[in-house]
Design a protein around this motif. Structure first.
Motif, PDB file in Angstrom:
ATOM      1  N   ASP A  34       0.806  -1.216   0.000  1.00  0.00           N
ATOM      2  CA  ASP A  34       0.000   0.000   0.000  1.00  0.00           C
ATOM      3  C   ASP A  34       0.843   1.271   0.000  1.00  0.00           C
ATOM      4  OD1 ASP A  34       0.934  -0.168   2.566  1.00  0.00           O
ATOM      5  OD2 ASP A  34      -1.021   0.017   3.550  1.00  0.00           O
ATOM      6  N   ASP A  35       2.159   1.143  -0.141  1.00  0.00           N
ATOM      7  CA  ASP A  35       2.981   2.330  -0.398  1.00  0.00           C
ATOM      8  C   ASP A  35       2.542   2.933  -1.725  1.00  0.00           C
ATOM      9  OD1 ASP A  35       5.699   3.917  -0.110  1.00  0.00           O
ATOM     10  OD2 ASP A  35       5.643   3.099  -2.152  1.00  0.00           O
ATOM     11  N   PRO A  36       2.343   4.237  -1.806  1.00  0.00           N
ATOM     12  CA  PRO A  36       1.781   4.831  -3.035  1.00  0.00           C
ATOM     13  C   PRO A  36       2.543   4.474  -4.305  1.00  0.00           C
ATOM     14  CG  PRO A  36       1.746   6.433  -1.261  1.00  0.00           C
ATOM     15  CD  PRO A  36       2.499   5.243  -0.731  1.00  0.00           C
ATOM     16  N   GLY A  37       3.873   4.517  -4.275  1.00  0.00           N
ATOM     17  CA  GLY A  37       4.643   4.205  -5.473  1.00  0.00           C
ATOM     18  C   GLY A  37       4.523   2.748  -5.876  1.00  0.00           C
ATOM     19  N   ILE A  38       4.639   1.846  -4.901  1.00  0.00           N
ATOM     20  CA  ILE A  38       4.497   0.417  -5.186  1.00  0.00           C
ATOM     21  C   ILE A  38       3.079   0.117  -5.650  1.00  0.00           C
ATOM     22  CG2 ILE A  38       4.483  -1.880  -4.138  1.00  0.00           C
ATOM     23  CD1 ILE A  38       6.794  -0.991  -2.356  1.00  0.00           C
ATOM     24  N   LYS A  39       2.112   0.754  -5.020  1.00  0.00           N
ATOM     25  CA  LYS A  39       0.708   0.529  -5.358  1.00  0.00           C
ATOM     26  C   LYS A  39       0.431   0.879  -6.826  1.00  0.00           C
ATOM     27  CE  LYS A  39      -2.063   2.247  -2.338  1.00  0.00           C
ATOM     28  NZ  LYS A  39      -2.814   3.291  -1.572  1.00  0.00           N
ATOM     29  N   ASP A  68      10.279   2.589  -8.351  1.00  0.00           N
ATOM     30  CA  ASP A  68       9.046   2.039  -7.790  1.00  0.00           C
ATOM     31  C   ASP A  68       8.651   0.747  -8.481  1.00  0.00           C
ATOM     32  OD1 ASP A  68       8.639   3.860  -5.755  1.00  0.00           O
ATOM     33  OD2 ASP A  68       7.468   5.238  -6.994  1.00  0.00           O
ATOM     34  N   ILE A  69       8.891   0.654  -9.789  1.00  0.00           N
ATOM     35  CA  ILE A  69       8.627  -0.602 -10.486  1.00  0.00           C
ATOM     36  C   ILE A  69       9.537  -1.698  -9.935  1.00  0.00           C
ATOM     37  CG2 ILE A  69       8.868  -1.780 -12.713  1.00  0.00           C
ATOM     38  CD1 ILE A  69       7.826   0.775 -14.034  1.00  0.00           C
ATOM     39  N   LEU A  70      10.810  -1.381  -9.731  1.00  0.00           N
ATOM     40  CA  LEU A  70      11.737  -2.359  -9.155  1.00  0.00           C
ATOM     41  C   LEU A  70      11.300  -2.754  -7.754  1.00  0.00           C
ATOM     42  CD1 LEU A  70      14.350  -3.997  -9.191  1.00  0.00           C
ATOM     43  CD2 LEU A  70      15.572  -1.914  -8.499  1.00  0.00           C
ATOM     44  N   ARG A  71      10.852  -1.788  -6.962  1.00  0.00           N
ATOM     45  CA  ARG A  71      10.368  -2.095  -5.614  1.00  0.00           C
ATOM     46  C   ARG A  71       9.167  -3.037  -5.667  1.00  0.00           C
ATOM     47  NH1 ARG A  71       8.390   2.706  -2.986  1.00  0.00           N
ATOM     48  NH2 ARG A  71       8.732   1.739  -0.946  1.00  0.00           N
ATOM     49  N   ALA A  72       8.257  -2.799  -6.614  1.00  0.00           N
ATOM     50  CA  ALA A  72       7.080  -3.653  -6.740  1.00  0.00           C
ATOM     51  C   ALA A  72       7.476  -5.074  -7.146  1.00  0.00           C
ATOM     52  CB  ALA A  72       6.104  -3.059  -7.757  1.00  0.00           C
ATOM     53  N   ILE A  73       8.474  -5.189  -8.012  1.00  0.00           N
ATOM     54  CA  ILE A  73       8.954  -6.518  -8.417  1.00  0.00           C
ATOM     55  C   ILE A  73       9.598  -7.232  -7.230  1.00  0.00           C
ATOM     56  CG2 ILE A  73      10.620  -7.728  -9.874  1.00  0.00           C
ATOM     57  CD1 ILE A  73      10.147  -5.527 -11.985  1.00  0.00           C
TER      58      ILE A  73
END
Length: 332
Positions: free
Chosen positions: A92-97, A135-140
């Motif tokens: 739910d972090d805005p960037g990851i979300k 943020d894309i890398l964080r989501a991955i």
């Protein structure tokens, strides 16, 4: 069989023995020997050292204890050196979300014929005004943290397919050596996952050029598992059978719904309009929830195109025309 192998199928236990040198009779000794090495790196804060956690690093390095400890140390060191990336490291972090909602990454519900989980990236969907590469890398990385809780995936591993259809030169110009290095360090050098293949589809010439940028950051042994397929469906299907692929890749499954994995992580409050609220989610404490959520969350129509290429744009080539399938690199 030790309790650390509980829940694994007999076939997976045998695969771990044959491919990873996993021996249940000495499993706890192997883990303890890795744990004993922690005193050699007082500069690193090892925030988790339980048996199940250390075991995934042993599996990722085929039970070579020194290599497993090196990976464990790099895992925590990478997080210490990139504190901003792992601050509020939750779905739910805005960037990851935002990245998850936009399909970075996509994760297919079913596994391939080797039991590997298939991750998808539709590169052209990268709206650089909306999602930073970090943020894309964080989501991955967050997605991998969730998935790697499954012991079956620790043994069977992952496949990554990147569709470069209509990925513009302008978009590619944002892939600087520094951020590519950050991604390689996070995935190749610092994460306990087995990548069985990284497959490029419909890649333009400038994606080939990007290889020259990342080559200095790669280990010699990691040049075997990225395959450049171009628009050759045959070469892709030789490695990943069509029955495990969505129609965008010439598979027999329906088109991939970009919200599938986002709904899995964000739960029932997920909304395409991004107006949901959600309780904090910490991937480090997830215990085998992803597979159940995947079954419970039914697909919804997606709002963004997951691929600008229509099904059938990729073409079949005659046998022997496999020059685009030469592996360039691997994430080991």
């Amino acid at each position: 069989m030790t309790h650390l192998q509980a829940g694994l199928s007999p076939d997976t236990i045998e695969k771990a023995r044959l491919e990873l040198n996993e021996n249940p009779d000495v499993l706890h000794q192997d883990i303890q020997q890795v744990r004993d090495m922690i005193i050699t790196r007082p500069d690193i804060g090892f925030l988790r050292t339980d048996d199940a956690f250390i075991l995934r690093f042993l599996r990722a390095r085929k039970f070579h204890q020194a290599d497993a400890f090196r990976l464990l140390a790099q895992y925590f060191q990478y997080r210490q050196l990139n504190l901003d990336m792992f601050k509020n490291f939750k779905a739910d972090d805005p960037g990851i979300k935002r990245a998850l909602i936009d399909g970075f990454p996509g994760v297919l519900e079913n596994r391939d014929h080797y039991g590997r989980k298939i991750l998808l990236l539709f590169a052209a969907n990268w709206d650089q005004s909306r999602n930073s590469f970090t943020d894309i890398l964080r989501a991955i990385l967050l997605s991998l943290e969730v998935l790697i809780e499954d012991p079956e995936l620790q043994i069977n591993g992952f496949i990554l397919i990147i569709d470069w259809s209509n990925f513009s030169f302008k978009q590619a110009s944002k892939l600087t050596p520094s951020i590519l290095k950050l991604a390689i360090e996070g995935l190749q050098d610092s994460f306990p996952a087995r990548f069985g293949g990284v497959h490029f589809v419909n890649q333009p010439w400038y994606i080939h050029a990007l290889y020259t940028l990342i080559k200095p950051f790669l280990k010699d042994k990691t040049r075997k598992r990225i395959f450049l397929h171009g628009n050759n469906l045959n070469s892709l299907h030789q490695l990943i059978h069509p029955e495990f692929l969505p129609s965008e890749f010439g598979g027999t499954l329906p088109p991939y719904d970009m919200g599938t994995w986002a709904r899995t992580l964000l739960g029932p409050d997920y909304s395409d309009e991004n107006d949901y609220t959600h309780t904090s989610y910490n991937a480090m404490h997830v215990k085998h929830t992803s597979s159940n959520l995947e079954r419970e969350c039914s697909p919804k129509p997606m709002k963004r195109s997951q691929s600008v290429v229509e099904a059938g744009t990729l073409k079949h080539e005659e046998k022997g025309e496999n020059e685009n399938t030469q592996p360039l690199l691997a994430l080991d």
